[in-house]
Write a protein that holds these residues in place. Sequence first.
Motif, PDB file in Angstrom:
ATOM      1  N   ALA A  18       0.805  -1.226   0.000  1.00  0.00           N
ATOM      2  CA  ALA A  18       0.000   0.000   0.000  1.00  0.00           C
ATOM      3  C   ALA A  18       0.838   1.276   0.000  1.00  0.00           C
ATOM      4  O   ALA A  18       0.519   2.225  -0.727  1.00  0.00           O
ATOM      5  N   PRO A  19       1.932   1.381   0.770  1.00  0.00           N
ATOM      6  CA  PRO A  19       2.701   2.631   0.785  1.00  0.00           C
ATOM      7  C   PRO A  19       3.327   3.012  -0.553  1.00  0.00           C
ATOM      8  O   PRO A  19       3.676   4.173  -0.754  1.00  0.00           O
ATOM      9  N   VAL A  20       3.476   2.046  -1.481  1.00  0.00           N
ATOM     10  CA  VAL A  20       4.017   2.388  -2.800  1.00  0.00           C
ATOM     11  C   VAL A  20       2.904   2.442  -3.848  1.00  0.00           C
ATOM     12  O   VAL A  20       3.166   2.426  -5.054  1.00  0.00           O
ATOM     13  N   GLY A  21       1.652   2.514  -3.381  1.00  0.00           N
ATOM     14  CA  GLY A  21       0.527   2.721  -4.278  1.00  0.00           C
ATOM     15  C   GLY A  21       0.005   1.479  -4.966  1.00  0.00           C
ATOM     16  O   GLY A  21      -0.693   1.579  -5.982  1.00  0.00           O
ATOM     17  N   VAL A  22       0.296   0.296  -4.434  1.00  0.00           N
ATOM     18  CA  VAL A  22      -0.157  -0.951  -5.047  1.00  0.00           C
ATOM     19  C   VAL A  22      -1.181  -1.605  -4.132  1.00  0.00           C
ATOM     20  O   VAL A  22      -0.936  -1.795  -2.935  1.00  0.00           O
ATOM     21  N   THR A  23      -2.326  -1.944  -4.707  1.00  0.00           N
ATOM     22  CA  THR A  23      -3.384  -2.622  -3.955  1.00  0.00           C
ATOM     23  C   THR A  23      -3.512  -4.054  -4.438  1.00  0.00           C
ATOM     24  O   THR A  23      -3.692  -4.305  -5.634  1.00  0.00           O
ATOM     25  N   VAL A  24      -3.393  -4.987  -3.523  1.00  0.00           N
ATOM     26  CA  VAL A  24      -3.638  -6.395  -3.840  1.00  0.00           C
ATOM     27  C   VAL A  24      -4.793  -6.884  -2.972  1.00  0.00           C
ATOM     28  O   VAL A  24      -4.895  -6.524  -1.805  1.00  0.00           O
ATOM     29  N   ARG A  25      -5.633  -7.690  -3.569  1.00  0.00           N
ATOM     30  CA  ARG A  25      -6.819  -8.181  -2.861  1.00  0.00           C
ATOM     31  C   ARG A  25      -6.491  -9.489  -2.155  1.00  0.00           C
ATOM     32  O   ARG A  25      -6.831 -10.575  -2.604  1.00  0.00           O
ATOM     33  N   ILE A  26      -5.791  -9.346  -1.038  1.00  0.00           N
ATOM     34  CA  ILE A  26      -5.412 -10.493  -0.215  1.00  0.00           C
ATOM     35  C   ILE A  26      -5.931 -10.252   1.199  1.00  0.00           C
ATOM     36  O   ILE A  26      -5.795  -9.153   1.735  1.00  0.00           O
ATOM     37  N   ALA A  27      -6.525 -11.270   1.789  1.00  0.00           N
ATOM     38  CA  ALA A  27      -7.017 -11.184   3.163  1.00  0.00           C
ATOM     39  C   ALA A  27      -6.592 -12.426   3.922  1.00  0.00           C
ATOM     40  O   ALA A  27      -6.439 -13.508   3.348  1.00  0.00           O
ATOM     41  N   PRO A  28      -6.365 -12.294   5.237  1.00  0.00           N
ATOM     42  CA  PRO A  28      -6.002 -13.472   6.028  1.00  0.00           C
ATOM     43  C   PRO A  28      -7.213 -14.368   6.283  1.00  0.00           C
ATOM     44  O   PRO A  28      -8.290 -13.886   6.626  1.00  0.00           O
ATOM     45  N   GLN A  29      -7.025 -15.646   6.094  1.00  0.00           N
ATOM     46  CA  GLN A  29      -8.054 -16.633   6.443  1.00  0.00           C
ATOM     47  C   GLN A  29      -7.463 -17.542   7.521  1.00  0.00           C
ATOM     48  O   GLN A  29      -6.470 -18.224   7.280  1.00  0.00           O
ATOM     49  N   ARG A  30      -8.078 -17.503   8.699  1.00  0.00           N
ATOM     50  CA  ARG A  30      -7.522 -18.282   9.805  1.00  0.00           C
ATOM     51  C   ARG A  30      -7.794 -19.773   9.621  1.00  0.00           C
ATOM     52  O   ARG A  30      -8.911 -20.194   9.293  1.00  0.00           O
ATOM     53  N   GLY A  31      -6.756 -20.546   9.859  1.00  0.00           N
ATOM     54  CA  GLY A  31      -6.882 -21.994   9.844  1.00  0.00           C
ATOM     55  C   GLY A  31      -6.362 -22.582  11.131  1.00  0.00           C
ATOM     56  O   GLY A  31      -5.223 -22.304  11.530  1.00  0.00           O
ATOM     57  N   GLN A  32      -7.182 -23.357  11.810  1.00  0.00           N
ATOM     58  CA  GLN A  32      -6.762 -24.055  13.024  1.00  0.00           C
ATOM     59  C   GLN A  32      -6.581 -25.535  12.676  1.00  0.00           C
ATOM     60  O   GLN A  32      -7.454 -26.144  12.054  1.00  0.00           O
TER      61      GLN A  32
END
Length: 368
Positions: free
Chosen positions: A212-226
Motif C-alpha cells: 500500500a505505501p508504494v501505491g499498489v493494492t492487492v486483494r489479499i485477506a487473512p483466512q484463519r486456519g486451526q
Amino acid sequence: MRVAVIGAGIVGASTAWHAAGLGADVVLAGRTQPGEATAAGAGIVCPWPSANDDPDWFRAASEGARYHPGLVAELAEAGERGIGHRAVGALALAADDADLHRIRRRVLERRRDAADTGEVALLDESAARALFPPLAPGLRAVRIAAGARVDGGRLRDALLRQARWRGADLRSGRAALVRTGDRVTGIEVDGERVTADAVVVAAGAWAPELLAPVGVTVRIAPQRGQIAHLSLPGADTGHWPVVMPRATGHYLVPFDGSRIVAGATREDGTGFDHRVTAGGLAGVLAEALAVAPGLADATHLETRVGFRPVGPDTRPLLGPVPGLDGLVVADGLGPTGLTIGPWAGRIAALLATGANPGLDLWAYDPVR
C-alpha cells in the motif's frame, strides 16, 4: 544483479534459493510473526481430486505438485534429507459408489495434462482401512499413488539454509519497499536501505500492508486456519496415506513418529486474531473423528494457527506489477501454499532476474 525478497515463508525461501542459484546477489528480509502459514500448513501435495474447476488454478497446482520430487531430490543431494516429504499416496473418500466413480473420472481426466498421478485405484472398505486403520467402517476411496505430504516448516528451513550456502544474505526485521518514480529501487530493513534491481514480495497475508505505501493494492485477506496435531501411540504412521474426505474439505495427514495432523478450519473475517478457539478445535476434532473414529484415543499434542493469504479467487497472485518496474508479487496461494509455493518461488526468481518463466502469467495478474 541484486534481488531483494520480502517474506521468509515457503515462497520467499524458494525465491531466494532459486535467485541465488541463477547468479543473483540475494537479500531476504523476513521476521517471525504469529500465524505464519508455512509452519501451520498440513503439507498435502495432491491437487488432482480437488473440486476446484478453475483450469488456471489447476495448472499452477499441478505444476507445483510436479515440481516437488525434483526439488526434494536436489535438496537431498545438498544434504537436506529431513524435510518430511514422502509420496505416501492419498485416499479421496467417497460417500457412495456414484461419488467414487466421479472422483476417479475427475482424476483420470486431469491426468491427461498432468500425467504424474501414478496408479489410480478404487478401494473397497477393507482395502481402505488396511492402509489407514482408524477409518470408519463403510468408507470407500480412490487411491492416488502420487499423493504426497511434506513438512512445510522443514522444507522452508532447508531452502533458507541452502540459499545462505549459495550466498544469500538473510536478515530478520521489519521491511518496507522503496519507490523512486515508476520503479521500486530496493527495500528498507529496520531503517537500513538496501538497493536492488528487483524486489519480490512474498509476505503472505501481510502483503497488502507492504504494498500500500508504494501505491499498489492487492486483494489479499487473512483466512484463519486451526489445525490439530495428534499422536497415536504405538502406530507406525509414517507410511499411511493422506486422507481427503471430499464432502467436508477437512483432511488427515500422517507423519513419522505416530503423528497425525487433522485440519482445518477456514475462517474468514478474523483479521490476525491468532487464537485457538473452542469452536474451531471442536470442529476440527469432530470432522476427524467422523471419518476416523479410531483416533478417539489419540493424544492431542498441539493446535497450530495459520493465516492463509486468500486472494480474489483461487489462483495465485504471481507476476510483475504493471506500471511499476522492478516489483514482482508472489503471493495469495490460499490453502494450496505448500503445493504451489516452491514452484511459485522459482517463477518469481526467473521474473526477478529477467529470465523467461516459460508460461503466460495473465491469469495470475497480482493486481487483478
